[in-house]
Design an enzyme around this catalytic site. Structure first.
Site, PDB file in Angstrom:
ATOM      1  N   ASP A   1      14.785  -2.748  12.981  1.00  0.00           N
ATOM      2  CA  ASP A   1      15.626  -1.801  12.208  1.00  0.00           C
ATOM      3  C   ASP A   1      15.037  -0.402  12.391  1.00  0.00           C
ATOM      4  OD1 ASP A   1      17.584  -0.849  10.561  1.00  0.00           O
ATOM      5  OD2 ASP A   1      16.789  -1.695   8.700  1.00  0.00           O
TER       6      ASP A   1
ATOM      7  N   GLU B   1       0.873  -1.181   0.000  1.00  0.00           N
ATOM      8  CA  GLU B   1       0.000   0.000   0.000  1.00  0.00           C
ATOM      9  C   GLU B   1       0.908   1.229   0.000  1.00  0.00           C
ATOM     10  OE1 GLU B   1      -2.601   2.039   3.607  1.00  0.00           O
ATOM     11  OE2 GLU B   1      -1.747   0.048   3.832  1.00  0.00           O
TER      12      GLU B   1
HETATM   13  P1  ADP Z   1      15.017  -0.309   0.845  1.00  0.00           P
HETATM   14  O1  ADP Z   1      14.496  -1.702   1.032  1.00  0.00           O
HETATM   15  O2  ADP Z   1      15.785  -0.141  -0.425  1.00  0.00           O
HETATM   16  O3  ADP Z   1      15.766   0.222   2.074  1.00  0.00           O
HETATM   17  P2  ADP Z   1      12.700   1.190   1.698  1.00  0.00           P
HETATM   18  O4  ADP Z   1      11.694   0.168   2.064  1.00  0.00           O
HETATM   19  O5  ADP Z   1      13.435   1.863   2.821  1.00  0.00           O
HETATM   20  O6  ADP Z   1      13.733   0.620   0.617  1.00  0.00           O
HETATM   21  O7  ADP Z   1      11.942   2.288   0.801  1.00  0.00           O
HETATM   22  C1  ADP Z   1      12.623   3.357   0.172  1.00  0.00           C
HETATM   23  C2  ADP Z   1      11.924   4.693   0.453  1.00  0.00           C
HETATM   24  O8  ADP Z   1      10.611   4.667  -0.094  1.00  0.00           O
HETATM   25  C3  ADP Z   1      11.730   4.950   1.967  1.00  0.00           C
HETATM   26  O9  ADP Z   1      12.778   5.692   2.500  1.00  0.00           O
HETATM   27  C4  ADP Z   1      10.432   5.702   2.020  1.00  0.00           C
HETATM   28  O10 ADP Z   1      10.670   7.101   1.882  1.00  0.00           O
HETATM   29  C5  ADP Z   1       9.664   5.247   0.805  1.00  0.00           C
HETATM   30  N1  ADP Z   1       8.653   4.212   1.141  1.00  0.00           N
HETATM   31  C6  ADP Z   1       8.864   2.968   1.632  1.00  0.00           C
HETATM   32  N2  ADP Z   1       7.721   2.281   1.757  1.00  0.00           N
HETATM   33  C7  ADP Z   1       6.747   3.114   1.334  1.00  0.00           C
HETATM   34  C8  ADP Z   1       5.326   2.994   1.197  1.00  0.00           C
HETATM   35  N3  ADP Z   1       4.684   1.867   1.514  1.00  0.00           N
HETATM   36  N4  ADP Z   1       4.641   4.065   0.724  1.00  0.00           N
HETATM   37  C9  ADP Z   1       5.279   5.212   0.383  1.00  0.00           C
HETATM   38  N5  ADP Z   1       6.617   5.391   0.466  1.00  0.00           N
HETATM   39  C10 ADP Z   1       7.347   4.350   0.932  1.00  0.00           C
END
Ligand code: ADP
Length: 290
Positions: free
Chosen positions: A197, A94
């Site tokens: 984390d 989502e």
């Molecule tokens: P990675 O696995 O490469 O560390 P992340 O899960 O941290 O990636 O996601 C990268 C960036 O995308 C996050 O820093 C956040 O700003 C944004 N993000 C992550 N999940 C969501 C989400 N469900 N909806 C909107 N933005 C998200």
């Protein structure tokens, strides 16, 4: 291959054949994967993918989010699906429409984390391994927190750093001394459900102005390790800690143990990002051995 075609095919697969993509936006901020906001006729979705086809990383993230959801304490994005398509592995969540934090944001977050940490278990660990960043994180069920922290957290990351030459072999005896001293330095405590984390980059604000957490590396551990990690890179308001302690008081002298717990994320950083963090590890070890 055109990402629109790939995303269109995986979204149709998960959401139904009539879903149409209106836009795809590259998101920055992730450490490991490529991340996108995908607007569709069925709403907005967050898709991240990696070209190495590392599906187990996304599978364990989805499992962690599901465990989180079941504990029903802190909001997390819903998992739409994960899998492999074309040349890469992907995870669809989502999309979180960030807004500004409410006035009670930090107080509420502290209370919710305190609640989540009261979700307990009969052992430290989890039913499956997962990842911390891109590195494997082992969670073999263990009855002692101290054994778990040494054997499945510190030893593994320290050995990896020595094997890759980032930390000198000559430091091994000192690290062994720390392991020997640990039972006198940290409490056993009880297993708490941990995000695993919890730094400011994994904390967002949902549309109601409340906390929503992303990218967990879930396991059951002593909650002190999680609170310690929140202090490592800053970004958490004092109100958060005050509220947490009001709802789930800490044992005396927690502050004295913070750096010891943070040896784990610092060693992870040594392995992920290189030698810059080695000095921090050496300084902490020397201080506790004094
Ligand atoms: P990675 O696995 O490469 O560390 P992340 O899960 O941290 O990636 O996601 C990268 C960036 O995308 C996050 O820093 C956040 O700003 C944004 N993000 C992550 N999940 C969501 C989400 N469900 N909806 C909107 N933005 C998200």
């Amino acid at each position: 291959m055109d990402p629109k075609l790939i995303f269109s095919s995986i979204l149709k697969d998960k959401l139904g054949s009539n879903v149409e993509i209106s836009s795809i936006k590259n998101l920055s901020g992730g450490c490991i994967n490529h991340a996108f906001k995908v607007d569709t006729s069925a709403g907005a979705y967050f898709i991240k993918y990696n070209p190495n086809q590392n599906l187990s990383m996304f599978e364990s993230e989805a499992q962690g989010l599901t465990i989180f959801k079941q504990s029903n304490c802190i909001d997390i994005p819903n998992v739409i699906g994960f899998g492999k398509a074309s040349e890469f592995a992907y995870l669809i969540l989502e999309f979180i429409d960030s807004s500004t934090p409410s006035r009670e944001y930090w107080k509420d977050f502290g209370e919710k984390l305190a609640q989540m940490h009261q979700t307990t278990n009969t052992y430290f660990g989890l039913t499956h391994s997962n990842f911390i960043g891109s590195l494997p994180q082992f969670n073999r069920p263990t009855s002692s927190w101290i054994s778990f922290f040494i054997e499945q957290r510190l030893e593994i990351q320290f050995q990896m750093a020595v094997d890759s030459g980032k930390i000198s072999k000559s430091f091994i005896p000192k690290m062994n001394d720390v392991y020997r001293k640990l039972p006198d330095l940290i409490p056993e405590g009880k297993p708490s459900l941990l995000h695993g984390d919890l730094w400011s980059g994994n904390v967002m604000v949902n549309k109601n102005g409340e906390v929503i957490l992303i990218d967990p590396a879930v396991y059951y551990g002593n909650r002190e390790v999680e609170l310690a990690f929140t202090t490592l890179f800053g970004g958490f308001d004092q109100t958060f800690y005050d509220s947490y302690i009001d709802h789930f008081p800490l044992l005396p002298a927690f502050e004295d143990r913070i750096d010891l717990y943070n040896l784990y994320p610092l060693l992870v950083h040594v392995n992920l990002f290189g030698g810059g963090y080695v000095n921090s590890v050496i300084q902490i070890v020397n201080r506790y051995l004094r």
